[in-house]
Design an enzyme around this catalytic site. Sequence first.
Site, mmCIF file in Angstrom:
data_model
loop_
_atom_site.group_PDB
_atom_site.id
_atom_site.type_symbol
_atom_site.label_atom_id
_atom_site.label_comp_id
_atom_site.label_asym_id
_atom_site.label_seq_id
_atom_site.Cartn_x
_atom_site.Cartn_y
_atom_site.Cartn_z
ATOM 1 N N LYS A 162 68.340 13.683 85.811
ATOM 2 C CA LYS A 162 68.821 15.024 86.175
ATOM 3 C C LYS A 162 69.538 15.616 84.970
ATOM 4 C CE LYS A 162 70.797 16.946 90.409
ATOM 5 N NZ LYS A 162 71.637 16.609 91.562
HETATM 6 O O1 G3P Z 1 72.592 18.738 94.713
HETATM 7 C C1 G3P Z 1 73.579 19.711 94.458
HETATM 8 C C2 G3P Z 1 74.581 19.712 95.524
HETATM 9 O O2 G3P Z 1 75.184 18.449 95.607
HETATM 10 C C3 G3P Z 1 75.611 20.768 95.436
HETATM 11 O O3 G3P Z 1 76.060 20.948 96.728
HETATM 12 O O4 G3P Z 1 77.609 21.625 98.488
HETATM 13 O O5 G3P Z 1 78.475 21.024 96.188
HETATM 14 O O6 G3P Z 1 77.226 23.146 96.566
HETATM 15 P P1 G3P Z 1 77.423 21.732 96.999
#
Ligand code: G3P
Length: 218
Positions: free
Chosen positions: A87
């Site tokens: 990633k």
């Molecule tokens: O894969 C990306 C994700 O983990 C971000 O999620 O909820 O932190 O915006 P969030």
Amino acid sequence: MKFFIDTANLDQIKEANELGILDGVTTNPSLMAKEGIKGPANAIKHYKAICKLVNGDISAEVIATDLKGMIAEGEHLAKIDEKIVVKVPMIKDGLKAIKYFNSVGIKTNCTLVFSTGQALLAAKAGATYVSPFIGRLDDISYDGIQLIAEMVQMFAVQGFETQVLAASIRNPVHIVKCAQVGAHVITSPLEPILALLKHPLTDIGLEKFLADHKKVNS
Ligand code: G3P
């Protein structure tokens, strides 16, 4: 549409896998930190444990932000297991790193993508996956699902093999809408996936079936 789980928590990965619908896992530095994983050796140990649990692509994120560092780290991560997808953030050196990894057959997931222009560059560089963060866009009044639809359409028109991996999923409706607009993959925490199962009429109906059965069988 493939279902990935967006966590580094082994119990949650196990639970999602046991549902029989899991196709992979995504992690990021915040999710690894949430599990208290400290230092590169422990990170590698943890990725190995995830690889043992799930048969599918497992995204492991580089910490370096310069080309040389990302290549060194990515090659190290890729050696852990053939399931590992490196990633890489959507920055200039990230794009160059994706191009390099593509040339040596290492799968990549371009992360922190918030526009179709960024997705186009990632696809041109040969990313396996591009990860638009839809919840974070919704948070600032942009339509995350609309962005997924635009990316899917753009990749189809252009014939790119790069897959749109909708990330930052916050609820079950996000998952259903991603499926409707043709996202190739969603990555979600466990709760929204489990919430897809739920309907009050299912619970009420099951309770009645069991009560009726009991009336004549006891
Ligand atoms: O894969 C990306 C994700 O983990 C971000 O999620 O909820 O932190 O915006 P969030």
